[in-house]
Design an enzyme around this catalytic site. Structure first.
Site, PDB file in Angstrom:
ATOM      1  N   GLY A  12      11.136 -47.174  41.637  1.00 43.98           N
ATOM      2  CA  GLY A  12      10.762 -46.067  40.758  1.00 43.98           C
ATOM      3  C   GLY A  12      11.304 -44.603  41.336  1.00 43.98           C
ATOM      4  O   GLY A  12      12.464 -44.713  41.482  1.00 43.98           O
ATOM      5  N   ASP A  32       9.489 -48.685  52.753  1.00 51.31           N
ATOM      6  CA  ASP A  32       8.704 -49.394  51.804  1.00 51.31           C
ATOM      7  C   ASP A  32       7.606 -50.558  52.252  1.00 51.31           C
ATOM      8  O   ASP A  32       8.018 -51.259  53.302  1.00 51.31           O
ATOM      9  CB  ASP A  32       9.407 -49.729  50.486  1.00 51.31           C
ATOM     10  CG  ASP A  32       8.731 -50.023  49.197  1.00 51.31           C
ATOM     11  OD1 ASP A  32       9.343 -49.028  48.190  1.00 51.31           O
ATOM     12  OD2 ASP A  32       7.872 -50.634  48.983  1.00 51.31           O
ATOM     13  N   TYR A 154      -6.883 -40.203  42.587  1.00 52.59           N
ATOM     14  CA  TYR A 154      -5.322 -39.945  42.589  1.00 52.59           C
ATOM     15  C   TYR A 154      -5.103 -38.459  42.582  1.00 52.59           C
ATOM     16  O   TYR A 154      -4.407 -37.864  43.316  1.00 52.59           O
ATOM     17  CB  TYR A 154      -4.665 -40.763  41.791  1.00 52.59           C
ATOM     18  CG  TYR A 154      -3.267 -40.592  41.687  1.00 52.59           C
ATOM     19  CD1 TYR A 154      -2.324 -41.221  42.417  1.00 52.59           C
ATOM     20  CD2 TYR A 154      -2.593 -39.858  40.687  1.00 52.59           C
ATOM     21  CE1 TYR A 154      -0.931 -41.117  42.323  1.00 52.59           C
ATOM     22  CE2 TYR A 154      -1.277 -39.591  40.763  1.00 52.59           C
ATOM     23  CZ  TYR A 154      -0.441 -40.360  41.477  1.00 52.59           C
ATOM     24  OH  TYR A 154       0.891 -40.159  41.203  1.00 52.59           O
ATOM     25  N   ILE A 187       6.117 -40.230  34.053  1.00 59.04           N
ATOM     26  CA  ILE A 187       7.492 -40.909  34.269  1.00 59.04           C
ATOM     27  C   ILE A 187       7.548 -42.391  33.978  1.00 59.04           C
ATOM     28  O   ILE A 187       6.267 -43.015  34.628  1.00 59.04           O
ATOM     29  CB  ILE A 187       7.928 -40.571  35.735  1.00 59.04           C
ATOM     30  CG1 ILE A 187       7.924 -38.991  36.100  1.00 59.04           C
ATOM     31  CG2 ILE A 187       9.464 -41.149  35.990  1.00 59.04           C
ATOM     32  CD1 ILE A 187       8.739 -38.172  35.208  1.00 59.04           C
TER      33      ILE A 187
END
Length: 286
Positions: A12, A32, A154, A187
């Site tokens: 991403g 990651d 979130y 996005i």
């Protein structure tokens, strides 16, 4: 050439940021949690790995000891660091308040908010010790600005990230360390897969700019803020959303990102490799 760290760097927005930094000539440490994504990253940029311009580490950003080791390891490999991009996140708890499990709420904040704090903390320690200044960019979200732009946990966690950059930007400015937030809008990334199914009409209802947001749109803002020439900009927020925040109202309902619309609750773990835990929510919920 800068020496920079990117969390969530294997997919991403993080992946687009790593790509942009390598194209600029930077040395990059990518963190990651997903080992398959890290393997794909190393394969994609095999030349950069071979010549020491790209290094990787597997870590959960909410795990402070592992993050401290990863950040310190990159500093040792690169002879210091010039900044960090705290990008890693998960979708987190979804569904209405009455169906949200406290453990899912805590797990959301552990990654989205505590993970940013840990990244800022340990990068700042090294930058202060070096005495060279630096650039820290935290990835927020328009969900932290608009109440209807994302799942509740979130959204609140991202609002904390936005304010964290202001607070730490003020604290670290005397050390020449800039701290800023970049807020992506809708996005097309693996953490937001439904955005790829949007039609032009969908975007027209909520987003003034007539095209889908792409990871590279956000990465360009990050590259700007990690350029040493822009360090006088600090404790600021740059929103990259095609004008959505300027329009605002009922974004999540219009674009389908409001989880209350879908009759489910549970936990979205994003691109970590862990399966989502989604279930039908209580029938009594509105």
């Amino acid at each position: 050439m800068s020496r920079l760290i990117v969390t969530g760097g294997a997919s991403g927005i993080g992946l687009a940021t790593v790509r942009g930094m390598l194209d600029r000539g930077d040395r990059v440490g990518a963190i990651d949690l997903n080992p398959a994504s890290l393997a794909a990253l190393r394969a994609t940029f095999a030349d950069a790995v071979a010549d020491g311009r790209l290094a990787t580490a597997q870590a959960d950003v909410s795990d402070e000891p592992r993050m401290e080791r990863a950040i310190g390891g990159f500093a040792d490999a690169f002879g210091g660091i010039d900044g960090i991009v705290n990008n890693a996140a998960i979708g987190g708890a979804i569904g209405p308040l009455v169906d949200t499990r406290v453990e899912d709420w805590d797990a959301t904040f552990a990654v989205v908010t505590r993970g940013v704090f840990i990244g800022v903390k340990h990068a700042a320690r090294l930058l202060i010790a070096q005495g060279t200044g630096g650039s820290i960019v935290n990835i927020g979200s328009i969900a932290g600005l608009i109440a209807d732009a994302g799942p509740q946990a979130y959204s609140v966690a991202k609002a904390a990230v936005i304010h964290m950059s202001r607070v730490f930007g003020a604290e670290l400015a005397p050390h020449g360390i800039a701290v800023n937030t970049v807020n992506p809008g809708l996005i097309e990334t693996p953490i937001n897969p439904t955005s790829a199914r949007r039609t032009r009409d969908d975007f027209a209802r909520a987003q003034p700019w007539p095209e889908a947001g792409r990871p590279e749109h956000v990465a360009r803002a990050v590259l700007f803020l990690t350029d040493p020439a822009t360090r006088f900009i600090t404790a600021e927020t740059v929103t990259v959303d095609g004008g959505i925040a300027g329009v605002g109202h009922r974004l999540g309902t219009l674009m389908g990102t409001n989880s209350l619309q879908h009759g489910v609750a549970g936990m979205n773990y994003g691109t970590t490799g862990r399966a989502a835990d989604i279930h039908t929510r209580r029938a009594s919920a509105p």
